[in-house]
Design a protein around this motif. Structure first.
Motif, mmCIF file in Angstrom:
data_model
loop_
_atom_site.group_PDB
_atom_site.id
_atom_site.type_symbol
_atom_site.label_atom_id
_atom_site.label_comp_id
_atom_site.label_asym_id
_atom_site.label_seq_id
_atom_site.Cartn_x
_atom_site.Cartn_y
_atom_site.Cartn_z
ATOM 1 N N ALA A 1 25.738 39.390 31.365
ATOM 2 C CA ALA A 1 27.096 39.206 31.748
ATOM 3 C C ALA A 1 27.353 38.355 33.158
ATOM 4 O O ALA A 1 28.078 37.761 33.237
ATOM 5 C CB ALA A 1 27.560 40.485 31.820
ATOM 6 N N LEU B 1 26.668 34.674 32.239
ATOM 7 C CA LEU B 1 27.939 34.090 31.687
ATOM 8 C C LEU B 1 28.967 33.932 32.446
ATOM 9 O O LEU B 1 29.773 32.909 32.558
ATOM 10 C CB LEU B 1 28.338 34.916 30.351
ATOM 11 N N LEU B 2 29.038 34.785 33.351
ATOM 12 C CA LEU B 2 30.306 34.675 34.508
ATOM 13 C C LEU B 2 30.242 33.416 35.316
ATOM 14 O O LEU B 2 31.199 32.706 35.618
ATOM 15 C CB LEU B 2 30.398 36.005 35.143
ATOM 16 N N GLN B 3 28.954 33.070 35.613
ATOM 17 C CA GLN B 3 28.943 31.764 36.427
ATOM 18 C C GLN B 3 28.678 30.459 35.789
ATOM 19 O O GLN B 3 28.683 29.587 36.438
ATOM 20 C CB GLN B 3 27.803 32.056 37.510
ATOM 21 N N LEU C 1 29.053 27.238 29.106
ATOM 22 C CA LEU C 1 29.458 28.242 28.213
ATOM 23 C C LEU C 1 29.220 28.026 26.831
ATOM 24 O O LEU C 1 28.961 28.595 25.829
ATOM 25 C CB LEU C 1 30.621 28.999 28.636
ATOM 26 N N SER D 1 29.964 40.697 26.658
ATOM 27 C CA SER D 1 29.712 39.953 27.789
ATOM 28 C C SER D 1 30.772 38.934 28.027
ATOM 29 O O SER D 1 31.426 38.737 29.128
ATOM 30 C CB SER D 1 28.468 39.615 27.932
ATOM 31 N N ARG E 1 33.742 38.321 30.733
ATOM 32 C CA ARG E 1 34.014 37.198 31.755
ATOM 33 C C ARG E 1 35.248 36.795 31.521
ATOM 34 O O ARG E 1 35.877 36.440 32.703
ATOM 35 C CB ARG E 1 33.047 36.154 30.985
ATOM 36 N N ASN E 2 35.933 36.901 30.431
ATOM 37 C CA ASN E 2 37.129 36.703 30.239
ATOM 38 C C ASN E 2 38.581 37.392 31.136
ATOM 39 O O ASN E 2 39.148 37.205 31.610
ATOM 40 C CB ASN E 2 37.833 36.531 28.995
ATOM 41 N N THR F 1 37.467 39.214 33.817
ATOM 42 C CA THR F 1 37.307 39.139 35.213
ATOM 43 C C THR F 1 38.014 37.807 35.702
ATOM 44 O O THR F 1 38.774 37.690 36.864
ATOM 45 C CB THR F 1 35.827 38.984 35.552
ATOM 46 N N THR G 1 30.421 38.480 43.133
ATOM 47 C CA THR G 1 31.007 38.199 41.902
ATOM 48 C C THR G 1 32.180 37.290 41.915
ATOM 49 O O THR G 1 32.568 36.354 41.028
ATOM 50 C CB THR G 1 31.750 39.649 41.473
ATOM 51 N N VAL H 1 32.803 33.705 39.902
ATOM 52 C CA VAL H 1 33.793 33.502 38.938
ATOM 53 C C VAL H 1 34.749 32.326 39.309
ATOM 54 O O VAL H 1 35.575 31.685 38.489
ATOM 55 C CB VAL H 1 34.700 34.746 38.738
#
Length: 493
Positions: A22, A25-27, A33, A348, A352-353, A355, A396, A400
């Motif tokens: 998770a 994928l966030l970064q 992606l 995940s 991501r979406n 956040t 975090t 993002v």
């Protein structure tokens, strides 16, 4: 030694593979992606792309959530909404009204130079060629070279000269260096000069110059003889380049016996030349930024929604998932493992979406003034402010907002752009560094070019507005805006 049994209590954070996935994928940027999703589709048979005939409700539930922010700062309600990106929101680039005469001329040229000097009759090719994105400057020069009738040795020299021309159109070696490189050939320096002179007549004008001075002289010599102030411009470029770079106009007027209005018109002619002629020939493909978030204003509310096209929508393959019940033991284990990984991956992506939406919505809420009025209304904002507002860690928020872009009516900005430090004002308020930069840019844009504002004067003008900033801070902000000091901004035109 005596053995004993002791009980210790402590806390330890263990990152599970799901949490690691998770965070990773966030970064990721949009491009990374998309590659990660494609890799997962290729490696996991339980994952598949959603069919295009899925209902809009399914799509919106999976990835196209949106939120809105009222103009009233006390309101923080959000509701699903769909809004299309306005075509007028394309990112804009500001073009300066005038071009300073600089000894380097880097990063100031706009395509306002003289017309191409290519032979008449080749205009159709020239226009088509300029719009190509895969041909380099060397290709463009060799095409013109092939139209010239040269001996075998001159062709050899010409190829070597073209190879030594950089992307800006400058020749990076001397004719003497070329002669030395042809140590096994019977090449005279006069031949190299003759072939170089031929190439310097090619399009784009000014190509093949060894320095800025020669580049400008090549272009001036290609202008019609009846061009006003042509001889004066050639004299200044040929004999007074140092004074021109230092803007020592009084010295130039005295040595060239020019009046102020004559020098002004001469400088306008020089400024019309291209200091980096190679830039006229595009040698690379244009890179586009894909926004992750769209922001628009509708009925007095600022709407925030994810870009539904940044990543393909994926789902669990129901056919393979059903095989887990009717397969053998080993097959069940394989399907079960891939099914679990597929669920983790989809979860995940959803995390991501969610956040990204939370952070983008809070940024819009904080920076509503910027969206309404521009950089001068940007508020001070740090990662801690957003982290507190959404209940997440600062690290975090940092992940993002890196390589994530927001499409606004004012252009496309990286999310990090909306964060800036603050400076206290006389009234007890705060002013962001971004707003101060905008004020500096505005003051300099409105200054008298004959008497440009010094950093100290800008400090005084900001103090009159209640903003106390040290002179060295003004200098730092000015340099970050790529604005030269006052002595280099002084001009007659």
């Amino acid at each position: 030694m005596k053995q004993s049994l002791q009980l210790k209590v402590g806390q330890q954070l263990t990152m599970t593979p799901q949490l690691q996935q998770a965070i990773r994928l966030l970064q990721l940027s949009t491009l990374d992606l998309q590659q990660e999703i494609q890799s997962a589709l290729d490696s996991n048979p339980l994952l598949e792309l959603e069919e295009e005939n899925d209902t809009p409700e399914q799509d919106s539930n999976s990835q196209s959530k949106s939120s809105d922010t009222k103009n009233d700062s006390s309101s923080n309600e959000s509701e699903p909404a769909a809004s299309e990106a306005d075509s007028e929101w394309a990112e804009r680039s500001e073009i300066p009204e005038d071009l300073p005469v600089d000894s380097q001329w880097d990063d100031v040229y706009q395509s306002s130079g003289p017309a191409s000097s290519a032979p008449s009759g080749d205009d159709d090719y020239s226009n088509d060629y300029r719009h190509g994105s895969s041909d380099s400057l060397q290709d463009h020069l060799r095409w013109q070279l092939n139209l010239s009738r040269l001996s075998e040795i001159d062709q050899f020299i010409a190829d070597a000269i073209i190879d030594a021309i950089d992307e800006k159109g400058r020749l990076t070696v001397t004719p003497e260096d070329l002669v030395d490189a042809f140590d096994n050939e019977d090449v005279e320096i006069e031949e190299v000069h003759a072939v170089l002179h031929l190439i310097q007549q090619f399009d784009p004008p000014g190509v093949g110059g060894r320095d800025l001075q020669e580049c400008l002289l090549i272009q001036l010599r290609q202008l019609p003889r009846e061009t006003l102030y042509l001889q004066e411009a050639m004299q200044i470029v040929e004999q007074h380049m140092d004074q021109l770079g230092n803007r020592d106009y009084n010295q130039i007027m005295r040595r060239c016996r020019l009046k102020e209005d004559q020098l002004r018109d001469t400088l306008l002619l020089i400024q019309s030349l291209n200091p980096t002629p190679g830039d006229a020939i595009s040698s690379g493909d244009t890179e586009y930024v894909v926004p992750d978030v769209f922001v628009s204003k509708k009925d007095g509310r600022w709407l925030v929604e994810l870009n539904p096209d940044i990543a393909p929508k994926i789902q669990i393959n129901s056919h393979y998932a059903a095989l887990a019940k009717s397969s053998t033991s080993s097959e069940k284990d394989y399907i079960r493992d891939n099914l679990q990984e597929a669920r983790w991956f989809i979860k995940s992506l959803q995390s991501r979406n969610e956040t990204l939406m939370k952070v983008a919505s809070k940024i819009v809420e904080y920076q509503r003034g910027f969206l309404e009025y521009g950089d001068e209304a940007m508020k001070p904002l740090v990662l801690h402010d957003i982290a507190d507002a959404v209940g997440m860690h600062e690290s975090t928020i940092s992940r993002v907002t890196t390589q994530k872009y927001m499409h606004t009516p004012r252009g496309i900005y990286e999310l990090k752009y909306f964060f800036s430090s603050h400076v206290s004002t006389d009234t007890g308020g705060e002013c962001s560094s971004t707003a101060i930069r905008a004020l500096i840019k505005k003051l300099i844009a409105a200054e008298n070019p004959r008497k440009p504002l010094s950093d100290s004067k800008i400090t005084e003008l900001l103090a009159e507005q209640g903003i106390k900033v040290a002179r060295r801070t003004i200098a730092k902000y000015r340099e970050s805006l790529v604005i030269p000091p006052s002595n280099e901004r002084k001009r007659l035109v």
